[in-house]
Design a protein around this motif. Structure first.
Motif, mmCIF file in Angstrom:
data_model
loop_
_atom_site.group_PDB
_atom_site.id
_atom_site.type_symbol
_atom_site.label_atom_id
_atom_site.label_comp_id
_atom_site.label_asym_id
_atom_site.label_seq_id
_atom_site.Cartn_x
_atom_site.Cartn_y
_atom_site.Cartn_z
ATOM 1 N N THR A 36 -9.064 15.574 -9.216
ATOM 2 C CA THR A 36 -7.692 15.046 -9.200
ATOM 3 C C THR A 36 -6.965 15.391 -7.902
ATOM 4 O O THR A 36 -5.925 14.819 -7.604
ATOM 5 N N GLU A 37 -7.509 16.319 -7.126
ATOM 6 C CA GLU A 37 -6.903 16.715 -5.856
ATOM 7 C C GLU A 37 -7.539 16.024 -4.659
ATOM 8 O O GLU A 37 -7.066 16.187 -3.523
ATOM 9 N N THR A 38 -8.600 15.270 -4.868
ATOM 10 C CA THR A 38 -9.253 14.552 -3.779
ATOM 11 C C THR A 38 -8.329 13.465 -3.240
ATOM 12 O O THR A 38 -7.741 12.691 -4.006
ATOM 13 N N THR A 39 -8.200 13.387 -1.926
ATOM 14 C CA THR A 39 -7.349 12.375 -1.298
ATOM 15 C C THR A 39 -8.222 11.233 -0.781
ATOM 16 O O THR A 39 -9.169 11.453 -0.031
ATOM 17 N N ILE A 40 -7.878 10.017 -1.188
ATOM 18 C CA ILE A 40 -8.667 8.836 -0.847
ATOM 19 C C ILE A 40 -7.760 7.784 -0.223
ATOM 20 O O ILE A 40 -6.680 7.503 -0.738
ATOM 21 N N LEU A 41 -8.213 7.188 0.868
ATOM 22 C CA LEU A 41 -7.516 6.056 1.475
ATOM 23 C C LEU A 41 -8.311 4.784 1.203
ATOM 24 O O LEU A 41 -9.481 4.688 1.563
ATOM 25 N N ASP A 42 -7.662 3.829 0.542
ATOM 26 C CA ASP A 42 -8.225 2.495 0.342
ATOM 27 C C ASP A 42 -7.664 1.636 1.466
ATOM 28 O O ASP A 42 -6.544 1.141 1.398
ATOM 29 N N ALA A 43 -8.446 1.488 2.535
ATOM 30 C CA ALA A 43 -7.981 0.863 3.767
ATOM 31 C C ALA A 43 -8.244 -0.641 3.741
ATOM 32 O O ALA A 43 -9.387 -1.078 3.794
ATOM 33 N N GLY A 44 -7.167 -1.413 3.660
ATOM 34 C CA GLY A 44 -7.295 -2.850 3.472
ATOM 35 C C GLY A 44 -7.510 -3.138 2.003
ATOM 36 O O GLY A 44 -8.493 -3.734 1.587
ATOM 37 N N CYS A 45 -6.557 -2.712 1.186
ATOM 38 C CA CYS A 45 -6.729 -2.647 -0.270
ATOM 39 C C CYS A 45 -6.690 -3.998 -0.970
ATOM 40 O O CYS A 45 -7.059 -4.099 -2.143
ATOM 41 N N GLY A 46 -6.218 -5.040 -0.285
ATOM 42 C CA GLY A 46 -6.120 -6.337 -0.947
ATOM 43 C C GLY A 46 -5.198 -6.280 -2.147
ATOM 44 O O GLY A 46 -4.104 -5.719 -2.090
ATOM 45 N N THR A 47 -5.651 -6.819 -3.260
ATOM 46 C CA THR A 47 -4.829 -6.868 -4.471
ATOM 47 C C THR A 47 -4.751 -5.535 -5.208
ATOM 48 O O THR A 47 -4.104 -5.451 -6.247
ATOM 49 N N GLY A 48 -5.407 -4.507 -4.680
ATOM 50 C CA GLY A 48 -5.355 -3.191 -5.318
ATOM 51 C C GLY A 48 -6.408 -2.981 -6.395
ATOM 52 O O GLY A 48 -6.388 -1.969 -7.097
#
Length: 242
Positions: A36-48
């Motif tokens: 739950t503490e991991t940080t993630i970047l969804d780069a170019g996420c589109g519609t999510g």
């Protein structure tokens, strides 16, 4: 007005618009020790759709960005449905607004090829923590692709360049990713033969005819991929920042 492939994806709110679709995304991070503490970047996420899926599976701390306002609005609607929503904002992958070494993981699905590759990878390396991992799903030219085919691809998708597997690994190395692994390599023809989706096309069956020019962009996209299916592929790549 001439619309781009990205414009069409934004207008029709196409989810999982990359080879392998939702199934590949769901398997991509399966071996990562995500908490739950991991940080993630969804780069170019589109519609999510990817951020929604990852939030549902891992409940990690997810930032999602996209340059299209329509996509960001759609992603925010998805995020609002979750108990622990991910954060969505308008952003440019070539000039990220995040701090240095902010993320444990970055996931980018069919995004980088539409940008200045060197600038985008440099930014990814900047915002990743040391030993952070970058996962890519990217369009790749095969050795059999002719220069004429490549120019046709570049013109349709408005690309600066189309990269081979060797080009991708070299670009990642130059950006500071020293441990680069190709997890999956396939041509479009092989993917179709195996029954793998060319993205999630469920929404394409209900294309809004009032925007026929945008509909034609998606039709042309599929036709071009089929036409060049033996010469065009994709790669799934994991790269670690060292």
């Amino acid at each position: 007005m001439k619309y781009s492939y990205e414009d069409a994806l934004a207008y029709f709110q196409v989810p999982f618009a990359h080879p392998g679709g939702k199934q590949l995304t769901s398997e991509l991070l399966i071996n990562e020790p995500i908490t739950t503490e991991t940080t993630i970047l969804d780069a170019g996420c589109g519609t999510g759709s990817t951020s929604y899926l990852l939030s549902d599976i891992y409940s990690a701390r997810i930032e999602a960005i996209d340059k299209h306002a329509e996509m960001v609005q759609a992603a925010r609607r998805k995020a609002s449905l979750l108990t622990k929503p991910f954060h969505v904002s308008v952003g440019n992958v070539e000039k990220l607004s995040f701090s240095d070494q902010q993320f444990d993981l970055i996931l980018s699905e069919s995004v980088i090829v539409f940008t200045n590759v060197a600038n985008t990878l440099k930014e990814f390396a900047r915002v990743l923590k040391d030993k952070g991992r970058l996962y890519l799903i990217e369009m790749t030219k095969e050795s059999s692709m002719t220069s004429e085919m490549e120019e046709e691809m570049k013109a349709f998708y408005q690309l600066e360049k189309l990269l081979s597997e060797k080009d991708w690994t070299k670009a990642l190395d130059t950006a500071g990713f020293k441990k680069v692994e190709v997890l999956k390599a396939s041509t479009i023809a092989e993917m179709i033969a195996e029954g793998v989706k060319m993205g999630d096309d469920s929404s394409h069956q209900h294309i809004k005819l009032l925007k026929e020019d945008l509909s034609q962009v998606l039709i042309d996209h599929y036709q071009l991929n089929l036409q060049l299916s033996n010469h065009l592929g994709y790669r799934v790549i994991r790269a670690m920042k060292t």
